[in-house]
Design a protein around this motif. Structure first.
Motif, PDB file in Angstrom:
ATOM      1  N   MET A 150       0.747  -1.165   0.003  1.00 14.89           N
ATOM      2  CA  MET A 150      -0.038   0.099   0.056  1.00 14.89           C
ATOM      3  C   MET A 150       0.741   1.293  -0.120  1.00 14.89           C
ATOM      4  O   MET A 150       2.007   1.236   0.551  1.00 14.89           O
ATOM      5  N   TYR A 151       0.460   2.130  -0.902  1.00 17.09           N
ATOM      6  CA  TYR A 151       1.215   3.386  -0.815  1.00 17.09           C
ATOM      7  C   TYR A 151       0.365   4.667  -0.193  1.00 17.09           C
ATOM      8  O   TYR A 151      -0.825   4.394  -0.388  1.00 17.09           O
ATOM      9  N   ARG A 152       0.967   5.578   0.783  1.00 13.88           N
ATOM     10  CA  ARG A 152       0.346   6.613   1.203  1.00 13.88           C
ATOM     11  C   ARG A 152       0.659   8.075   0.609  1.00 13.88           C
ATOM     12  O   ARG A 152       1.834   8.194   0.319  1.00 13.88           O
ATOM     13  N   ILE A 153      -0.344   8.932   0.228  1.00 12.99           N
ATOM     14  CA  ILE A 153      -0.277  10.024  -0.317  1.00 12.99           C
ATOM     15  C   ILE A 153      -0.570  11.052   0.855  1.00 12.99           C
ATOM     16  O   ILE A 153      -1.777  11.104   1.296  1.00 12.99           O
ATOM     17  N   LEU A 154       0.318  11.986   0.948  1.00 10.84           N
ATOM     18  CA  LEU A 154      -0.068  12.967   1.986  1.00 10.84           C
ATOM     19  C   LEU A 154      -0.838  14.211   1.033  1.00 10.84           C
ATOM     20  O   LEU A 154      -0.351  15.020   0.107  1.00 10.84           O
ATOM     21  N   GLN A 155      -2.268  14.365   1.352  1.00 12.01           N
ATOM     22  CA  GLN A 155      -2.952  15.535   1.011  1.00 12.01           C
ATOM     23  C   GLN A 155      -2.886  16.604   1.667  1.00 12.01           C
ATOM     24  O   GLN A 155      -2.932  16.706   3.107  1.00 12.01           O
ATOM     25  N   THR A 156      -3.100  18.041   1.089  1.00 10.86           N
ATOM     26  CA  THR A 156      -3.182  19.272   1.813  1.00 10.86           C
ATOM     27  C   THR A 156      -4.508  19.655   1.210  1.00 10.86           C
ATOM     28  O   THR A 156      -4.964  19.267   0.419  1.00 10.86           O
ATOM     29  N   GLY A 157      -4.897  20.989   2.019  1.00 11.31           N
ATOM     30  CA  GLY A 157      -5.839  21.676   1.456  1.00 11.31           C
ATOM     31  C   GLY A 157      -7.176  21.477   2.538  1.00 11.31           C
ATOM     32  O   GLY A 157      -8.258  22.312   2.195  1.00 11.31           O
ATOM     33  N   PHE A 158      -7.086  20.718   3.593  1.00  5.75           N
ATOM     34  CA  PHE A 158      -8.368  20.735   4.377  1.00  5.75           C
ATOM     35  C   PHE A 158      -8.287  21.698   5.549  1.00  5.75           C
ATOM     36  O   PHE A 158      -7.309  21.948   6.294  1.00  5.75           O
ATOM     37  N   THR A 159      -9.698  22.141   5.758  1.00  7.54           N
ATOM     38  CA  THR A 159      -9.892  22.889   6.874  1.00  7.54           C
ATOM     39  C   THR A 159     -11.051  22.576   7.718  1.00  7.54           C
ATOM     40  O   THR A 159     -11.350  21.272   7.609  1.00  7.54           O
ATOM     41  N   ALA A 160     -11.761  23.032   8.554  1.00  8.13           N
ATOM     42  CA  ALA A 160     -12.827  22.672   9.217  1.00  8.13           C
ATOM     43  C   ALA A 160     -13.976  22.902   8.556  1.00  8.13           C
ATOM     44  O   ALA A 160     -14.991  22.314   9.033  1.00  8.13           O
ATOM     45  N   ASN A 161     -13.925  23.587   7.545  1.00  3.44           N
ATOM     46  CA  ASN A 161     -14.958  23.907   6.568  1.00  3.44           C
ATOM     47  C   ASN A 161     -15.430  22.764   5.878  1.00  3.44           C
ATOM     48  O   ASN A 161     -14.577  22.076   5.208  1.00  3.44           O
ATOM     49  N   TYR A 162     -16.402  22.284   5.500  1.00  9.50           N
ATOM     50  CA  TYR A 162     -17.142  21.501   4.445  1.00  9.50           C
ATOM     51  C   TYR A 162     -17.260  22.206   3.143  1.00  9.50           C
ATOM     52  O   TYR A 162     -18.383  22.414   2.731  1.00  9.50           O
ATOM     53  N   GLY A 163     -15.850  22.379   2.766  1.00 10.84           N
ATOM     54  CA  GLY A 163     -15.866  23.438   1.601  1.00 10.84           C
ATOM     55  C   GLY A 163     -15.911  22.506   0.240  1.00 10.84           C
ATOM     56  O   GLY A 163     -15.916  21.407   0.154  1.00 10.84           O
ATOM     57  N   GLY A 164     -15.662  23.141  -0.856  1.00 14.97           N
ATOM     58  CA  GLY A 164     -15.443  22.582  -2.226  1.00 14.97           C
ATOM     59  C   GLY A 164     -14.169  21.258  -2.255  1.00 14.97           C
ATOM     60  O   GLY A 164     -14.145  20.277  -2.868  1.00 14.97           O
ATOM     61  N   VAL A 165     -12.891  22.011  -1.883  1.00 17.66           N
ATOM     62  CA  VAL A 165     -11.875  21.363  -1.956  1.00 17.66           C
ATOM     63  C   VAL A 165     -12.239  19.872  -0.941  1.00 17.66           C
ATOM     64  O   VAL A 165     -11.698  18.917  -1.436  1.00 17.66           O
ATOM     65  N   GLU A 166     -12.441  20.090   0.210  1.00 16.43           N
ATOM     66  CA  GLU A 166     -12.486  18.950   1.221  1.00 16.43           C
ATOM     67  C   GLU A 166     -13.550  17.983   0.442  1.00 16.43           C
ATOM     68  O   GLU A 166     -13.455  16.758   0.656  1.00 16.43           O
ATOM     69  N   ALA A 167     -14.729  18.498  -0.267  1.00 24.17           N
ATOM     70  CA  ALA A 167     -15.830  17.461  -0.830  1.00 24.17           C
ATOM     71  C   ALA A 167     -15.157  16.762  -1.981  1.00 24.17           C
ATOM     72  O   ALA A 167     -15.273  15.532  -2.195  1.00 24.17           O
ATOM     73  N   VAL A 168     -14.183  17.340  -2.656  1.00 23.90           N
ATOM     74  CA  VAL A 168     -13.718  16.891  -3.777  1.00 23.90           C
ATOM     75  C   VAL A 168     -12.554  15.680  -3.469  1.00 23.90           C
ATOM     76  O   VAL A 168     -12.622  14.569  -3.898  1.00 23.90           O
ATOM     77  N   VAL A 169     -11.889  16.223  -2.491  1.00 22.44           N
ATOM     78  CA  VAL A 169     -10.880  15.197  -1.940  1.00 22.44           C
ATOM     79  C   VAL A 169     -11.272  13.886  -1.372  1.00 22.44           C
ATOM     80  O   VAL A 169     -11.160  12.655  -1.502  1.00 22.44           O
ATOM     81  N   MET A 170     -12.400  13.909  -0.695  1.00 20.94           N
ATOM     82  CA  MET A 170     -13.254  12.857  -0.057  1.00 20.94           C
ATOM     83  C   MET A 170     -13.762  12.186  -1.154  1.00 20.94           C
ATOM     84  O   MET A 170     -14.002  11.056  -0.987  1.00 20.94           O
ATOM     85  N   ASN A 171     -14.271  12.729  -2.109  1.00 25.66           N
ATOM     86  CA  ASN A 171     -14.770  12.003  -3.144  1.00 25.66           C
ATOM     87  C   ASN A 171     -13.839  10.962  -3.742  1.00 25.66           C
ATOM     88  O   ASN A 171     -14.099   9.963  -4.217  1.00 25.66           O
ATOM     89  N   TRP A 172     -12.612  11.579  -3.874  1.00 22.14           N
ATOM     90  CA  TRP A 172     -11.334  10.471  -4.370  1.00 22.14           C
ATOM     91  C   TRP A 172     -11.230   9.682  -3.390  1.00 22.14           C
ATOM     92  O   TRP A 172     -11.225   8.466  -3.924  1.00 22.14           O
ATOM     93  N   TYR A 173     -11.070   9.901  -2.237  1.00 24.84           N
ATOM     94  CA  TYR A 173     -10.749   8.918  -1.098  1.00 24.84           C
ATOM     95  C   TYR A 173     -11.904   7.740  -1.003  1.00 24.84           C
ATOM     96  O   TYR A 173     -11.454   6.823  -0.961  1.00 24.84           O
ATOM     97  N   ARG A 174     -13.070   8.280  -1.137  1.00 26.90           N
ATOM     98  CA  ARG A 174     -14.076   7.067  -0.870  1.00 26.90           C
ATOM     99  C   ARG A 174     -14.034   6.029  -2.117  1.00 26.90           C
ATOM    100  O   ARG A 174     -14.614   5.085  -1.982  1.00 26.90           O
ATOM    101  N   ASN A 175     -13.485   6.512  -3.268  1.00 28.98           N
ATOM    102  CA  ASN A 175     -13.659   5.655  -4.279  1.00 28.98           C
ATOM    103  C   ASN A 175     -12.470   5.144  -5.046  1.00 28.98           C
ATOM    104  O   ASN A 175     -12.299   4.370  -6.041  1.00 28.98           O
ATOM    105  N   ILE A 176     -11.162   5.388  -4.462  1.00 29.58           N
ATOM    106  CA  ILE A 176      -9.924   4.668  -4.903  1.00 29.58           C
ATOM    107  C   ILE A 176      -9.918   3.380  -4.212  1.00 29.58           C
ATOM    108  O   ILE A 176     -10.817   3.070  -3.351  1.00 29.58           O
ATOM    109  N   ASP A 177      -9.076   2.583  -4.682  1.00 31.54           N
ATOM    110  CA  ASP A 177      -8.788   1.244  -4.134  1.00 31.54           C
ATOM    111  C   ASP A 177      -7.928   1.475  -2.790  1.00 31.54           C
ATOM    112  O   ASP A 177      -6.663   1.553  -2.965  1.00 31.54           O
ATOM    113  N   ARG A 178      -8.391   1.391  -1.452  1.00 33.51           N
ATOM    114  CA  ARG A 178      -7.599   1.902  -0.414  1.00 33.51           C
ATOM    115  C   ARG A 178      -6.707   0.665  -0.172  1.00 33.51           C
ATOM    116  O   ARG A 178      -5.891   0.718   0.782  1.00 33.51           O
TER     117      ARG A 178
END
Length: 379
Positions: A1-29
């Protein structure tokens, strides 16, 4: 398994956070895992519980230059030193002022070094000279071919990297099933808000900040009310201009007609309840909420400043921010009628248009995963 360090997250449920979580839920973890680098000041970030449940780790090791001018980078470099499974950095940026994790990854020769533009304009009305200087320096640095340059639209790529750089558009794809129109959710949300089935419900989802042009939005709605008395505007989100918006509402006697709901995790239900999405931004990298809205057969009245990449169906209408407020109000009427018609039709065509344009998250997450593995394994 490879790990990628993501940046750009805040406490706000904003656009960047939503997009990265969409990737995260759907990649092969089993192949790719995400970890997250966030500010040491944040007690809890958006989606934190879900991140931990999916196997991600949250590093609260980001310190600003002014906080620790000589040692800030050491905290991040220590992450790479202590965890050999981290093979790269994916920086999700609205501004290119800060790229230290990226340059540290290059120094350690980590194979994945991605800078990803999520915006097409400066977030602040006036930038300090030193901020502008840092952005120009970093723009020059990332133009090197040792970094992968992504954007949520071509406009976002051009803004952050310049038009001469080799870039890739990674679509802000979504779960189309999640955002499909739901008549049951429509009835429930409207009941919770205390509005009748006949009330015209306008909606906005996003940060209440300069970029989103919220005072202009309130002026448009106020004009619309002059000839459409049974209407309500729902504003979902928070931000630096929230108090200014509430003050405007108070001063213009709109308290009974404008609802500030703060952050919501079930925005899909609200799209079903809305009759129109109002989005007069000064600029956007893309505007993923507009993709979500169209998936719900929701008409979207937007500014001409937003990338044309979002024009995926006939549910989008553009207006100039220089147009009279009355013209915006007339367009609301037009689009509300269009939306009511769309929601009585078979929505297969809408879904097909979004899929064909690359906005189906299973396909786009797989594409991103393949890019990661290509650079990690050199294949």
């Amino acid at each position: 398994m490879y790990r990628i360090l993501q940046t750009g997250f805040t406490a706000n449920y904003g656009g960047v956070e939503a997009v990265v979580m969409n990737w995260y839920r759907n990649i092969d973890r089993d192949k790719i895992q995400f970890d997250f680098l966030v500010s040491h000041k944040l007690d809890k970030i958006a989606y934190e519980d879900e991140i931990l449940s999916l196997g991600g780790y949250i590093y609260r090791e980001y310190y600003g230059r002014k906080e620790k001018p000589f040692t800030a980078s050491k905290y991040i470099d220590k992450i790479f030193k202590n965890d050999s499974s981290i093979v790269g950095v994916h920086m999700n940026l609205n501004t290119i002022e800060y790229i230290t994790p990226l340059t540290l990854a290059a120094r350690r020769n980590l194979p994945v070094r991605i800078v990803h533009s999520h915006n097409s304009g400066n977030l602040n009305r006036k930038e300090k000279p030193e901020t502008r200087a840092m952005q120009l320096l970093n723009k020059h640095i990332v133009q090197s071919n040792q970094y992968l340059k992504f954007g949520c639209s071509q406009m976002a790529c051009d803004f952050m990297f310049g038009k001469k750089c080799e870039t890739q558009v990674i679509h802000n794809a979504i779960d189309l099933d999640r955002f499909a129109y739901d008549s049951t959710a429509r009835k429930r949300i409207r009941h919770e808000l205390g509005v009748t089935p006949e009330t015209t419900l306008l909606g906005f989802v996003g940060r209440l900040q300069y970029q989103k042009n919220p005072i202009f939005m309130l002026k448009v709605f106020e004009t619309y009310l002059h000839s459409n008395f049974d209407a309500v505007l729902v504003m979902i989100g928070a931000g630096a201009m929230e108090d200014e918006c509430k003050q405007y509402v108070e001063q213009h006697s709109l308290k009974e007609r404008v609802l500030f709901l703060g952050m919501k995790s079930n925005v899909a239900d609200y799209y079903s309840a809305f009759d129109l999405f109002l989005f007069p931004s000064l600029f956007e990298g893309l505007g993923v909420v507009l993709i979500e809205g169209q998936a719900c057969a929701l008409p979207c009245l937007i500014s001409e400043n937003i990338p044309e990449d979002v024009d995926l169906t006939d549910l989008v209408l553009r207006k100039s921010l220089n147009s009279p407020l009355r013209e915006w109000a007339v367009s609301i009427d037009l689009m509300v009628k269009r939306g009511k018609y769309a929601r009585t039709m078979d929505m297969t065509g809408i879904r097909s248009s979004l899929e064909a344009a690359g906005y189906s998250i299973p396909k786009e997450a797989k594409r991103l995963q393949e890019i990661y593995i290509k650079f990690i394994e050199g294949k």
